[in-house]
Design a protein around this motif. Structure first.
Motif, PDB file in Angstrom:
ATOM      1  N   SER A 117      56.365 132.510 -18.052  1.00  0.00           N
ATOM      2  CA  SER A 117      55.016 132.992 -18.358  1.00  0.00           C
ATOM      3  C   SER A 117      54.198 131.920 -19.072  1.00  0.00           C
ATOM      4  O   SER A 117      54.681 130.820 -19.355  1.00  0.00           O
ATOM      5  N   ASN A 118      52.992 132.286 -19.400  1.00  0.00           N
ATOM      6  CA  ASN A 118      52.105 131.416 -20.155  1.00  0.00           C
ATOM      7  C   ASN A 118      52.721 131.056 -21.517  1.00  0.00           C
ATOM      8  O   ASN A 118      52.456 129.993 -22.058  1.00  0.00           O
ATOM      9  N   TYR A 119      53.546 131.931 -22.052  1.00  0.00           N
ATOM     10  CA  TYR A 119      54.215 131.655 -23.326  1.00  0.00           C
ATOM     11  C   TYR A 119      55.021 130.354 -23.243  1.00  0.00           C
ATOM     12  O   TYR A 119      54.887 129.473 -24.098  1.00  0.00           O
ATOM     13  N   SER A 120      55.849 130.230 -22.218  1.00  0.00           N
ATOM     14  CA  SER A 120      56.656 129.014 -22.064  1.00  0.00           C
ATOM     15  C   SER A 120      55.773 127.799 -21.833  1.00  0.00           C
ATOM     16  O   SER A 120      56.087 126.701 -22.305  1.00  0.00           O
ATOM     17  N   ARG A 121      54.690 127.973 -21.117  1.00  0.00           N
ATOM     18  CA  ARG A 121      53.753 126.856 -20.915  1.00  0.00           C
ATOM     19  C   ARG A 121      53.163 126.392 -22.246  1.00  0.00           C
ATOM     20  O   ARG A 121      52.986 125.200 -22.467  1.00  0.00           O
ATOM     21  N   ARG A 122      52.849 127.329 -23.117  1.00  0.00           N
ATOM     22  CA  ARG A 122      52.302 126.972 -24.431  1.00  0.00           C
ATOM     23  C   ARG A 122      53.344 126.236 -25.271  1.00  0.00           C
ATOM     24  O   ARG A 122      53.033 125.244 -25.932  1.00  0.00           O
ATOM     25  N   VAL A 123      54.587 126.715 -25.244  1.00  0.00           N
ATOM     26  CA  VAL A 123      55.661 126.040 -25.967  1.00  0.00           C
ATOM     27  C   VAL A 123      55.868 124.635 -25.388  1.00  0.00           C
ATOM     28  O   VAL A 123      55.955 123.649 -26.128  1.00  0.00           O
ATOM     29  N   CYS A 124      55.927 124.554 -24.079  1.00  0.00           N
ATOM     30  CA  CYS A 124      56.094 123.271 -23.391  1.00  0.00           C
ATOM     31  C   CYS A 124      54.978 122.292 -23.764  1.00  0.00           C
ATOM     32  O   CYS A 124      55.234 121.117 -24.031  1.00  0.00           O
ATOM     33  N   SER A 125      53.751 122.782 -23.808  1.00  0.00           N
ATOM     34  CA  SER A 125      52.594 121.925 -24.119  1.00  0.00           C
ATOM     35  C   SER A 125      52.698 121.303 -25.504  1.00  0.00           C
ATOM     36  O   SER A 125      52.266 120.169 -25.705  1.00  0.00           O
ATOM     37  N   ILE A 126      53.263 122.018 -26.441  1.00  0.00           N
ATOM     38  CA  ILE A 126      53.421 121.470 -27.791  1.00  0.00           C
ATOM     39  C   ILE A 126      54.435 120.331 -27.780  1.00  0.00           C
ATOM     40  O   ILE A 126      54.253 119.312 -28.446  1.00  0.00           O
TER      41      ILE A 126
ATOM     42  N   LEU B   1      62.453 124.488 -31.483  1.00  0.00           N
ATOM     43  CA  LEU B   1      62.315 125.489 -32.540  1.00  0.00           C
ATOM     44  C   LEU B   1      60.941 125.389 -33.199  1.00  0.00           C
ATOM     45  O   LEU B   1      60.270 126.396 -33.441  1.00  0.00           O
ATOM     46  N   TYR B   2      60.503 124.152 -33.464  1.00  0.00           N
ATOM     47  CA  TYR B   2      59.175 123.918 -34.054  1.00  0.00           C
ATOM     48  C   TYR B   2      58.088 124.459 -33.118  1.00  0.00           C
ATOM     49  O   TYR B   2      57.168 125.146 -33.562  1.00  0.00           O
ATOM     50  N   ALA B   3      58.184 124.136 -31.833  1.00  0.00           N
ATOM     51  CA  ALA B   3      57.158 124.567 -30.879  1.00  0.00           C
ATOM     52  C   ALA B   3      57.100 126.092 -30.782  1.00  0.00           C
ATOM     53  O   ALA B   3      56.008 126.676 -30.706  1.00  0.00           O
ATOM     54  N   ILE B   4      58.245 126.747 -30.793  1.00  0.00           N
ATOM     55  CA  ILE B   4      58.257 128.211 -30.754  1.00  0.00           C
ATOM     56  C   ILE B   4      57.596 128.770 -32.006  1.00  0.00           C
ATOM     57  O   ILE B   4      56.757 129.673 -31.929  1.00  0.00           O
ATOM     58  N   ALA B   5      57.939 128.227 -33.177  1.00  0.00           N
ATOM     59  CA  ALA B   5      57.324 128.696 -34.424  1.00  0.00           C
ATOM     60  C   ALA B   5      55.816 128.460 -34.419  1.00  0.00           C
ATOM     61  O   ALA B   5      55.045 129.298 -34.889  1.00  0.00           O
TER      62      ALA B   5
ATOM     63  N   VAL C 192      53.811 128.370 -31.778  1.00  0.00           N
ATOM     64  CA  VAL C 192      53.195 129.352 -30.872  1.00  0.00           C
ATOM     65  C   VAL C 192      53.269 130.746 -31.490  1.00  0.00           C
ATOM     66  O   VAL C 192      52.287 131.504 -31.459  1.00  0.00           O
ATOM     67  N   GLU C 193      54.397 131.090 -32.046  1.00  0.00           N
ATOM     68  CA  GLU C 193      54.614 132.445 -32.563  1.00  0.00           C
ATOM     69  C   GLU C 193      53.753 132.759 -33.782  1.00  0.00           C
ATOM     70  O   GLU C 193      53.141 133.822 -33.853  1.00  0.00           O
ATOM     71  N   SER C 194      53.748 131.876 -34.764  1.00  0.00           N
ATOM     72  CA  SER C 194      53.103 132.198 -36.048  1.00  0.00           C
ATOM     73  C   SER C 194      52.082 131.176 -36.524  1.00  0.00           C
ATOM     74  O   SER C 194      51.494 131.372 -37.581  1.00  0.00           O
TER      75      SER C 194
ATOM     76  N   LEU D 139      57.825 133.485 -39.802  1.00  0.00           N
ATOM     77  CA  LEU D 139      57.675 132.175 -39.168  1.00  0.00           C
ATOM     78  C   LEU D 139      58.024 132.180 -37.686  1.00  0.00           C
ATOM     79  O   LEU D 139      57.275 131.685 -36.857  1.00  0.00           O
ATOM     80  N   MET D 140      59.161 132.749 -37.332  1.00  0.00           N
ATOM     81  CA  MET D 140      59.630 132.768 -35.946  1.00  0.00           C
ATOM     82  C   MET D 140      59.285 134.078 -35.236  1.00  0.00           C
ATOM     83  O   MET D 140      59.693 134.300 -34.111  1.00  0.00           O
ATOM     84  N   GLN D 141      58.533 134.950 -35.925  1.00  0.00           N
ATOM     85  CA  GLN D 141      58.125 136.242 -35.376  1.00  0.00           C
ATOM     86  C   GLN D 141      59.321 137.015 -34.814  1.00  0.00           C
ATOM     87  O   GLN D 141      59.376 137.391 -33.639  1.00  0.00           O
ATOM     88  N   ILE D 142      60.295 137.248 -35.686  1.00  0.00           N
ATOM     89  CA  ILE D 142      61.483 138.006 -35.307  1.00  0.00           C
ATOM     90  C   ILE D 142      61.055 139.442 -34.989  1.00  0.00           C
ATOM     91  O   ILE D 142      60.427 140.109 -35.799  1.00  0.00           O
ATOM     92  N   ASN D 143      61.414 139.896 -33.798  1.00  0.00           N
ATOM     93  CA  ASN D 143      60.998 141.219 -33.338  1.00  0.00           C
ATOM     94  C   ASN D 143      61.840 142.315 -33.975  1.00  0.00           C
ATOM     95  O   ASN D 143      63.014 142.123 -34.281  1.00  0.00           O
TER      96      ASN D 143
END
Length: 145
Positions: free
Chosen positions: A126-135, A22-26, A28-30, A66-70
């Motif tokens: 996608s690159n999004y998951s790679r960025r989350v994973c990297s965190i 959850l932290y990593a998504i937040a 990357v998102e915001s 924070l979580m960039q809710i769409n």
């Protein structure tokens, strides 16, 4: 910052999702900014809730907080725009959406893609998951997918 981390922690417990994820998504998102906005692919970082609300006032496709809710989720669940910039409210809905995606895809990177792109487009990593994973794990462990 402590309020942001606490909001993510409470949300992770409430919905049984990983705090680290959850932290990593937040992050990357915001960038952990509770007032972050994305309107049609362009990011904004207003300094107040009031200014953030003005930015999304007439927007049709946007991500908020924070979580960039769409806006898709905002409309689907009839979320209150005024509360989207409260880190606790936003983190709870972010965790809820992540849990929903995990109920479909399990605790996988496809669930992370579902969070970001929706369940119909979660078919590739996608690159999004790679960025989350990297965190969470560092770049060295996330370059292979």
């Amino acid at each position: 910052m402590n309020e942001i981390l606490l909001a993510l922690w409470f949300a992770s417990i409430q919905y049984g999702v990983s705090y680290e994820l959850l932290y990593a998504i937040a992050k990357v998102e915001s960038g952990l900014n509770p007032y972050a906005i994305n309107i049609n692919g362009k990011g904004y970082y207003p300094e107040s809730k009031e200014f953030a609300l003005r930015l999304i006032e007439n927007a049709e496709n946007y991500d908020a907080g924070l979580m960039q809710i769409n806006s898709f989720w905002i409309e689907k669940y009839d979320l209150e725009r005024e509360k989207l910039f409260d880190p606790y409210y936003n983190a709870m809905w972010g965790a809820y959406i992540l849990r929903y995606c995990q109920s479909i895809f399990g605790n996988t990177w496809k669930a992370v893609e579902c969070y970001h792109r929706g369940e119909m487009r979660a078919n590739r990593i996608s690159n999004y998951s790679r960025r989350v994973c990297s965190i969470i794990y560092g770049k060295e462990l996330c370059f292979t997918f």
